[in-house]
Motif scaffolding. Structure first.
Motif, mmCIF file in Angstrom:
data_model
loop_
_atom_site.group_PDB
_atom_site.id
_atom_site.type_symbol
_atom_site.label_atom_id
_atom_site.label_comp_id
_atom_site.label_asym_id
_atom_site.label_seq_id
_atom_site.Cartn_x
_atom_site.Cartn_y
_atom_site.Cartn_z
ATOM 1 N N LEU A 354 0.916 -1.009 -0.016
ATOM 2 C CA LEU A 354 0.087 -0.077 -0.018
ATOM 3 C C LEU A 354 0.790 1.427 0.061
ATOM 4 C CD1 LEU A 354 -0.320 1.631 3.145
ATOM 5 C CD2 LEU A 354 -1.579 -0.704 3.503
ATOM 6 N N GLY A 355 0.334 2.515 -0.317
ATOM 7 C CA GLY A 355 1.000 3.716 -0.411
ATOM 8 C C GLY A 355 1.962 3.720 -1.599
ATOM 9 N N ASP A 356 1.753 2.924 -2.645
ATOM 10 C CA ASP A 356 2.579 3.031 -3.907
ATOM 11 C C ASP A 356 1.943 4.240 -4.724
ATOM 12 O OD1 ASP A 356 3.388 2.495 -6.545
ATOM 13 O OD2 ASP A 356 4.253 0.381 -5.785
ATOM 14 N N SER A 357 2.623 4.694 -5.633
ATOM 15 C CA SER A 357 1.661 5.685 -6.663
ATOM 16 C C SER A 357 0.803 4.865 -7.435
ATOM 17 C CB SER A 357 3.058 6.249 -7.469
ATOM 18 O OG SER A 357 3.885 5.402 -7.608
ATOM 19 N N ARG A 358 1.014 3.617 -7.762
ATOM 20 C CA ARG A 358 -0.129 2.787 -8.398
ATOM 21 C C ARG A 358 -1.106 2.299 -7.601
ATOM 22 N NH1 ARG A 358 4.818 2.326 -8.724
ATOM 23 N NH2 ARG A 358 5.786 2.349 -10.707
ATOM 24 N N THR A 359 -2.471 2.219 -7.984
ATOM 25 C CA THR A 359 -3.578 1.548 -7.339
ATOM 26 C C THR A 359 -3.400 0.003 -7.052
ATOM 27 O OG1 THR A 359 -5.053 3.335 -7.745
ATOM 28 C CG2 THR A 359 -5.744 1.472 -7.008
ATOM 29 N N LEU A 360 -3.196 -0.547 -5.650
ATOM 30 C CA LEU A 360 -3.168 -1.733 -5.486
ATOM 31 C C LEU A 360 -4.298 -2.388 -4.820
ATOM 32 C CD1 LEU A 360 0.541 -1.428 -4.242
ATOM 33 C CD2 LEU A 360 -0.182 -1.829 -6.495
ATOM 34 N N LEU A 361 -4.810 -3.533 -5.211
ATOM 35 C CA LEU A 361 -5.800 -4.024 -4.390
ATOM 36 C C LEU A 361 -5.603 -5.599 -4.156
ATOM 37 C CD1 LEU A 361 -7.245 -2.748 -7.327
ATOM 38 C CD2 LEU A 361 -9.446 -3.301 -6.150
ATOM 39 N N ILE A 362 -6.439 -5.688 -2.875
ATOM 40 C CA ILE A 362 -6.200 -7.205 -2.246
ATOM 41 C C ILE A 362 -7.035 -7.696 -1.395
ATOM 42 C CG2 ILE A 362 -5.062 -6.477 -0.180
ATOM 43 C CD1 ILE A 362 -3.026 -8.917 -0.609
ATOM 44 N N PRO A 363 -7.734 -8.793 -1.787
ATOM 45 C CA PRO A 363 -8.707 -9.544 -1.143
ATOM 46 C C PRO A 363 -8.160 -9.880 0.377
ATOM 47 C CG PRO A 363 -8.079 -11.129 -2.747
ATOM 48 C CD PRO A 363 -7.120 -9.690 -2.604
ATOM 49 N N VAL A 364 -8.504 -9.329 1.365
ATOM 50 C CA VAL A 364 -7.778 -9.526 2.765
ATOM 51 C C VAL A 364 -7.793 -10.698 3.349
ATOM 52 C CG1 VAL A 364 -7.435 -6.843 2.945
ATOM 53 C CG2 VAL A 364 -9.024 -8.068 3.955
ATOM 54 N N ALA A 365 -8.899 -11.118 3.600
ATOM 55 C CA ALA A 365 -9.042 -12.610 4.392
ATOM 56 C C ALA A 365 -8.541 -13.689 3.645
ATOM 57 C CB ALA A 365 -10.432 -12.753 4.634
ATOM 58 N N GLN A 366 -8.063 -13.696 2.549
ATOM 59 C CA GLN A 366 -7.339 -14.961 1.968
ATOM 60 C C GLN A 366 -5.849 -14.857 1.823
ATOM 61 O OE1 GLN A 366 -9.992 -13.069 0.391
ATOM 62 N NE2 GLN A 366 -11.548 -14.325 0.692
ATOM 63 N N THR A 367 -5.458 -13.541 2.145
ATOM 64 C CA THR A 367 -4.232 -13.388 1.833
ATOM 65 C C THR A 367 -3.501 -12.689 3.083
ATOM 66 O OG1 THR A 367 -4.650 -11.163 1.295
ATOM 67 C CG2 THR A 367 -4.284 -12.625 -0.377
#
Ligand SMILES: *Cc1c(COP(=O)(O)O)cnc(C)c1O
Length: 408
Positions: A354-367
């Motif tokens: 997170l906090g990158d200049s690019r948009t990042l997504l993650i499904p949290v419960a599985q990761t």
């Protein structure tokens, strides 16, 4: 004249008069430093004189970064570390002793929660509380409580701790108040305004901002009276009590445990920080627009973002932060569709940072929150279908367009 946030950051290295007038502090790779006089070497070792001994505990390039963090956090001094996790570990190891008790927010970066659980195996006890209300923190205080830890905006569900009142409580009770400022950064929030003792940043996130270097920092705000704290070692009680904790942190936390930041990484983070304010303005703008878009979409059941009036601490975020941050999370009504929607995104990248200049997504419960199990996730307010979005600085219309097509 007092300079603005970005002006100060841009010109800080130069004020230190680096070699050849270079505009950046050079990368000093030497591990060791030589002295002509034995007296000087001894004085540096005994912290009677400024200087460098061995790069595990201090380095000129890292020092220049420490000065920048101190400047924008408006603190007394800063110690940098190889990662944000090393910074947090150093605080616990340098200032807690066997039998001490820690109160931590239960809404916490997953690895920090895991670190505290490991700490709890070593003779320090830890209580996790819902820190959105100061009453829960107060109720958990014991005679042996020494330290309270909270994050400004919790990742991933964006709960905001009762930062000001917890600060007042810690001040009254003589407790070290550690505020992890990573999600807000010193641009959106100054932890001194809530009487924090230490402001901790993962510099890997918004500070560096490009996802290309790891680093962490601990800034002493100067608001804690170290002369009354029982866990100070006599050897670090130098002339000025304002410097005691920084010295103990550097010696016990950094020198002894070795979570050192490399000078090359310090340089990268330092350059990245020059655009912190510009990036944050854009990312927060994008996050607000994206949160509004998602909240209005019938396929979405929930959006967590402090900038939305529906957020439980929306008013608090407005009061405390200059902007509501660039992290949001959401849930789909039909949880089974989550992965398919994520797979349709073209700009948004599936990634754990997170906090990158690019948009990042993650499904949290599985990761990132998988290891802790379903019960602990529920306690942290993490739904099984929750998706975290670290919003980047892409052109707003491109970003919104990508989410529109993925949800169509
Ligand atoms: C990422 C993060 C950390 C850990 O930082 P690293 O530099 O990745 O070790 C700590 N706290 C918060 C809130 C974070 O987001």
């Amino acid at each position: 004249m007092k300079k603005g946030f970005t002006t100060s950051l841009l010109h800080n290295d130069r004020l230190g008069k680096p070699e050849h007038g270079s505009l950046h502090k050079p990368i000093h790779t030497s591990i060791a430093y030589g002295y002509d006089k034995a007296e000087d070497l001894a004085a540096v070792f005994q912290s009677r004189k400024k200087g460098y001994a061995y790069s595990r505990q201090a380095n000129p390039t890292v020092g220049a970064l420490e000065d920048k963090v101190t400047l924008i956090e408006q603190g007394v001094g800063t110690v940098c570390f190889g990662t944000g996790m090393a910074a947090l570990a150093a605080v616990f190891l340098a200032f807690l002793r066997q039998g001490d008790h820690v109160i931590s927010s239960r809404f916490l970066f997953g690895n920090t929660a895991s670190q505290l659980n490991t700490l709890a195996q070593t003779g320090v006890t830890v209580t996790f509380v819902d820190a959105t209300s100061v009453a829960n923190v107060e109720a958990a205080i014991r005679p042996e409580t020494k330290l309270v830890l909270v994050e400004t905006i919790a990742n991933p569900a964006t709960q905001i701790a009762d930062l000001k009142r917890i600060g007042e409580l810690c001040h009254k009770r003589g407790l070290i108040y550690v505020v992890d400022n990573t999600l807000t950064s010193p641009y959106l929030f100054l932890t001194t305004t809530v009487q924090a003792t230490f402001s901790v940043n993962s510099l890997s996130k918004y500070f560096g901002g490009h996802g290309d270097a790891l680093g962490g920092s601990v800034t002493d705000t100067g608001l804690f009276d170290w002369s009354k704290f029982p866990n100070m070692y006599d050897i670090y009680k130098s002339t000025d009590p304002k410097q005691w904790a920084l010295l103990q942190l550097r010696k016990k936390g950094l020198r002894d445990f070795g979570g050192t930041l490399a000078p090359e990484a310090a340089h990268v983070l330092s350059v990245g920080s020059e655009t912190l304010a510009l990036r944050m303005d854009r990312a927060c703008h994008n996050a607000q627009k994206l949160a509004e878009l998602l909240a209005a979409n019938p396929k979405i059941s929930k959006v967590h973002y402090p900038g939305l009036p529906s957020h439980p601490q929306h008013a608090l975020a407005k009061e405390l932060f200059t902007k509501p941050g660039a992290l949001l999370s959401f849930e789909l009504k039909n949880a089974d569709d989550t992965f398919a929607v994520l797979n349709r995104l073209q700009l948004g990248i599936l990634s754990s940072n997170l906090g990158d200049s690019r948009t990042l997504l993650i499904p949290v419960a599985q990761t990132i929150f998988w290891e802790m199990g379903e019960q602990r996730r529920a306690e942290m307010g993490i739904a099984e279908s929750l998706v975290r979005v670290s919003v980047g600085i892409e052109d707003t219309e491109d970003l919104l367009g990508d989410f529109k097509q993925a949800l169509a």
